[in-house]
Design a protein around this motif. Structure first.
Motif, PDB file in Angstrom:
ATOM      1  N   GLU A 110       0.843  -1.190   0.000  1.00 51.08           N
ATOM      2  CA  GLU A 110       0.000   0.000   0.000  1.00 51.08           C
ATOM      3  C   GLU A 110       0.878   1.240   0.000  1.00 51.08           C
ATOM      4  O   GLU A 110       1.950   1.264   0.600  1.00 51.08           O
ATOM      5  CB  GLU A 110      -0.921   0.010   1.225  1.00 51.08           C
ATOM      6  CG  GLU A 110      -1.927  -1.145   1.230  1.00 51.08           C
ATOM      7  CD  GLU A 110      -2.879  -1.058   2.425  1.00 51.08           C
ATOM      8  OE1 GLU A 110      -2.706  -0.124   3.236  1.00 51.08           O
ATOM      9  OE2 GLU A 110      -3.759  -1.926   2.526  1.00 51.08           O
ATOM     10  N   ILE A 111       0.389   2.250  -0.694  1.00 58.11           N
ATOM     11  CA  ILE A 111       1.128   3.505  -0.784  1.00 58.11           C
ATOM     12  C   ILE A 111       0.115   4.647  -0.794  1.00 58.11           C
ATOM     13  O   ILE A 111      -0.958   4.541  -1.391  1.00 58.11           O
ATOM     14  CB  ILE A 111       2.006   3.537  -2.063  1.00 58.11           C
ATOM     15  CG1 ILE A 111       2.838   4.813  -2.095  1.00 58.11           C
ATOM     16  CG2 ILE A 111       1.171   3.397  -3.315  1.00 58.11           C
ATOM     17  CD1 ILE A 111       3.859   4.838  -3.235  1.00 58.11           C
ATOM     18  N   SER A 112       0.443   5.733  -0.134  1.00 60.70           N
ATOM     19  CA  SER A 112      -0.462   6.869  -0.098  1.00 60.70           C
ATOM     20  C   SER A 112      -0.484   7.558  -1.457  1.00 60.70           C
ATOM     21  O   SER A 112       0.469   7.455  -2.243  1.00 60.70           O
ATOM     22  CB  SER A 112      -0.022   7.870   0.977  1.00 60.70           C
ATOM     23  OG  SER A 112       1.203   8.485   0.603  1.00 60.70           O
ATOM     24  N   ASP A 113      -1.567   8.247  -1.724  1.00 59.47           N
ATOM     25  CA  ASP A 113      -1.684   8.941  -3.005  1.00 59.47           C
ATOM     26  C   ASP A 113      -0.609  10.008  -3.139  1.00 59.47           C
ATOM     27  O   ASP A 113      -0.070  10.231  -4.229  1.00 59.47           O
ATOM     28  CB  ASP A 113      -3.068   9.580  -3.117  1.00 59.47           C
ATOM     29  CG  ASP A 113      -3.325  10.157  -4.495  1.00 59.47           C
ATOM     30  OD1 ASP A 113      -3.453   9.370  -5.455  1.00 59.47           O
ATOM     31  OD2 ASP A 113      -3.388  11.388  -4.627  1.00 59.47           O
ATOM     32  N   ALA A 115       2.471   9.909  -1.838  1.00 52.88           N
ATOM     33  CA  ALA A 115       3.744   9.253  -2.147  1.00 52.88           C
ATOM     34  C   ALA A 115       3.756   8.746  -3.586  1.00 52.88           C
ATOM     35  O   ALA A 115       4.769   8.830  -4.287  1.00 52.88           O
ATOM     36  CB  ALA A 115       3.978   8.107  -1.175  1.00 52.88           C
ATOM     37  N   TYR A 116       2.603   8.210  -4.034  1.00 58.77           N
ATOM     38  CA  TYR A 116       2.509   7.680  -5.400  1.00 58.77           C
ATOM     39  C   TYR A 116       2.687   8.810  -6.416  1.00 58.77           C
ATOM     40  O   TYR A 116       3.310   8.620  -7.469  1.00 58.77           O
ATOM     41  CB  TYR A 116       1.157   7.004  -5.592  1.00 58.77           C
ATOM     42  CG  TYR A 116       0.979   6.332  -6.927  1.00 58.77           C
ATOM     43  CD1 TYR A 116       1.694   5.180  -7.250  1.00 58.77           C
ATOM     44  CD2 TYR A 116       0.099   6.838  -7.882  1.00 58.77           C
ATOM     45  CE1 TYR A 116       1.543   4.564  -8.477  1.00 58.77           C
ATOM     46  CE2 TYR A 116      -0.065   6.228  -9.107  1.00 58.77           C
ATOM     47  CZ  TYR A 116       0.659   5.083  -9.405  1.00 58.77           C
ATOM     48  OH  TYR A 116       0.503   4.481 -10.623  1.00 58.77           O
ATOM     49  N   GLU A 117       2.163   9.982  -6.058  1.00 56.94           N
ATOM     50  CA  GLU A 117       2.261  11.137  -6.944  1.00 56.94           C
ATOM     51  C   GLU A 117       3.715  11.536  -7.178  1.00 56.94           C
ATOM     52  O   GLU A 117       4.080  12.037  -8.260  1.00 56.94           O
ATOM     53  CB  GLU A 117       1.481  12.308  -6.338  1.00 56.94           C
ATOM     54  CG  GLU A 117       1.451  13.564  -7.177  1.00 56.94           C
ATOM     55  CD  GLU A 117       0.607  13.428  -8.428  1.00 56.94           C
ATOM     56  OE1 GLU A 117       0.866  14.189  -9.385  1.00 56.94           O
ATOM     57  OE2 GLU A 117      -0.295  12.554  -8.464  1.00 56.94           O
ATOM     58  N   LYS A 118       4.585  11.304  -6.201  1.00 61.49           N
ATOM     59  CA  LYS A 118       5.984  11.714  -6.296  1.00 61.49           C
ATOM     60  C   LYS A 118       6.847  10.709  -7.055  1.00 61.49           C
ATOM     61  O   LYS A 118       7.970  11.034  -7.444  1.00 61.49           O
ATOM     62  CB  LYS A 118       6.559  11.908  -4.885  1.00 61.49           C
ATOM     63  CG  LYS A 118       5.908  13.053  -4.111  1.00 61.49           C
ATOM     64  CD  LYS A 118       6.487  13.165  -2.721  1.00 61.49           C
ATOM     65  CE  LYS A 118       5.847  14.306  -1.924  1.00 61.49           C
ATOM     66  NZ  LYS A 118       6.403  14.403  -0.560  1.00 61.49           N
ATOM     67  N   ARG A 119       6.332   9.493  -7.264  1.00 66.50           N
ATOM     68  CA  ARG A 119       7.138   8.464  -7.933  1.00 66.50           C
ATOM     69  C   ARG A 119       7.302   8.781  -9.415  1.00 66.50           C
ATOM     70  O   ARG A 119       6.364   9.195 -10.093  1.00 66.50           O
ATOM     71  CB  ARG A 119       6.493   7.090  -7.770  1.00 66.50           C
ATOM     72  CG  ARG A 119       6.457   6.614  -6.329  1.00 66.50           C
ATOM     73  CD  ARG A 119       5.988   5.178  -6.245  1.00 66.50           C
ATOM     74  NE  ARG A 119       6.880   4.267  -6.945  1.00 66.50           N
ATOM     75  CZ  ARG A 119       7.263   3.083  -6.489  1.00 66.50           C
ATOM     76  NH1 ARG A 119       6.848   2.690  -5.301  1.00 66.50           N
ATOM     77  NH2 ARG A 119       8.038   2.312  -7.186  1.00 66.50           N
ATOM     78  N   SER A 122       6.004   5.419 -12.019  1.00 66.20           N
ATOM     79  CA  SER A 122       4.628   4.926 -11.948  1.00 66.20           C
ATOM     80  C   SER A 122       3.916   5.094 -13.285  1.00 66.20           C
ATOM     81  O   SER A 122       4.352   5.846 -14.164  1.00 66.20           O
ATOM     82  CB  SER A 122       3.850   5.681 -10.866  1.00 66.20           C
ATOM     83  OG  SER A 122       3.686   7.039 -11.240  1.00 66.20           O
ATOM     84  N   ARG A 124       1.052   6.493 -13.586  1.00 65.60           N
ATOM     85  CA  ARG A 124       0.529   7.865 -13.580  1.00 65.60           C
ATOM     86  C   ARG A 124       1.571   8.832 -14.105  1.00 65.60           C
ATOM     87  O   ARG A 124       1.271   9.733 -14.903  1.00 65.60           O
ATOM     88  CB  ARG A 124       0.101   8.261 -12.173  1.00 65.60           C
ATOM     89  CG  ARG A 124      -0.493   9.672 -12.090  1.00 65.60           C
ATOM     90  CD  ARG A 124      -0.756  10.083 -10.653  1.00 65.60           C
ATOM     91  NE  ARG A 124      -1.747   9.230 -10.008  1.00 65.60           N
ATOM     92  CZ  ARG A 124      -2.081   9.339  -8.733  1.00 65.60           C
ATOM     93  NH1 ARG A 124      -1.496  10.274  -7.971  1.00 65.60           N
ATOM     94  NH2 ARG A 124      -2.989   8.535  -8.196  1.00 65.60           N
ATOM     95  N   SER A 125       2.820   8.651 -13.667  1.00 64.29           N
ATOM     96  CA  SER A 125       3.899   9.522 -14.114  1.00 64.29           C
ATOM     97  C   SER A 125       4.136   9.365 -15.614  1.00 64.29           C
ATOM     98  O   SER A 125       4.349  10.341 -16.337  1.00 64.29           O
ATOM     99  CB  SER A 125       5.187   9.194 -13.347  1.00 64.29           C
ATOM    100  OG  SER A 125       6.270   9.947 -13.841  1.00 64.29           O
TER     101      SER A 125
END
Length: 246
Positions: A110-113, A115-119, A122, A124-125
């Motif tokens: 699990e990862i917070s939104d 933290a995921y935004e900074k990857r 990903s 999303r990236s």
């Protein structure tokens, strides 16, 4: 005649698609004008591998390795891709090993939104970098503009319709229906402008009420709500089926 030769290249190309996650081979046609990043997104729908975890290899019609398609910004047509060539997708996400088939053995991550935004690695990236899907602001703006235009057209059309008007309703894929306008406005059940019609025949969906709220009175299956652009107001008398004649 100057003896010159003009080479005409088709804007599309038909290729075979294979991958490490399946023995299945698919045949698909693609536009040569898409970037490799866009091409990967299309392949994702075919092979199931996330675009960010794909490595692509181009094989000739005789299955000889030609080169890797490793420049996400390059156009598909900039590579030597011909009809019946094979594009092979290597999945780097681990699914090709079937190690995640039994989900009970998979450790849940699990990862917070935030933290995921900074990857940077990903999906999303990846989509953000190449302006795909909802991150394509230009396409999003065009869709919003088209929706706003349609809503304005519906509003204008609704302004020319009044309760009591006789009308004809034409909806694509449905028979033409004749009736009387009973409601014009913005109901609670859906956004935008709608027209409530009492049909002359039992060709409707309700009795003038939707989700417990009544908008007008009519017999069951004689009422319906349609968009204003589907309503044509005019002199449409009730049909006389000759029931009083012998």
């Amino acid at each position: 005649m100057d003896g010159s030769v003009t080479v005409i290249t088709s804007p599309t190309v038909s290729v075979r698609v294979t991958s490490t996650v399946s023995d299945f081979e698919a045949n698909r046609r693609f536009n040569r004008g898409v970037t490799i990043a866009e091409f990967k997104s299309k392949l994702e729908l075919i092979v199931g591998t996330p675009a960010a975890y794909m490595d692509l290899e181009l094989f000739s019609t005789s299955d000889k390795l030609l080169q890797k398609l490793d420049n996400n910004e390059a156009l598909l047509g900039s590579y030597h891709v011909d009809d019946d060539c094979r594009i092979h997708v290597t999945d780097r996400s681990g699914t090709q090993n079937a190690e995640f088939t039994d989900l009970s053995k998979v450790e849940k991550f699990e990862i917070s939104d935030e933290a995921y935004e900074k990857r940077a690695d990903s999906i999303r990236s990846f989509k953000k970098n190449f302006k795909l899907g909802r991150f394509n602001e230009e396409n999003g703006a065009k869709q919003e503009e088209a929706l706003a235009k349609k809503e304005e057209e519906e509003k204008v059309a609704a302004g020319s319709i009044a309760v009591g008007n006789r009308c004809k309703v034409e909806v694509a894929g449905q028979p033409t229906k004749i009736g009387t306008v009973m409601f014009v406005g913005t109901p609670d059940f859906k956004p935008g402008y709608w027209v409530g019609v009492k049909y002359d025949e039992p060709l409707g969906k309700n009795d003038g009420s939707v989700k417990g709220k009544r908008y007008f009175e009519c017999e069951p299956k004689h009422g319906a709500f349609v968009k204003p652009l589907s309503v044509i107001v005019g002199d449409f008398p009730e049909e006389d089926f000759g029931l009083d004649e012998m």
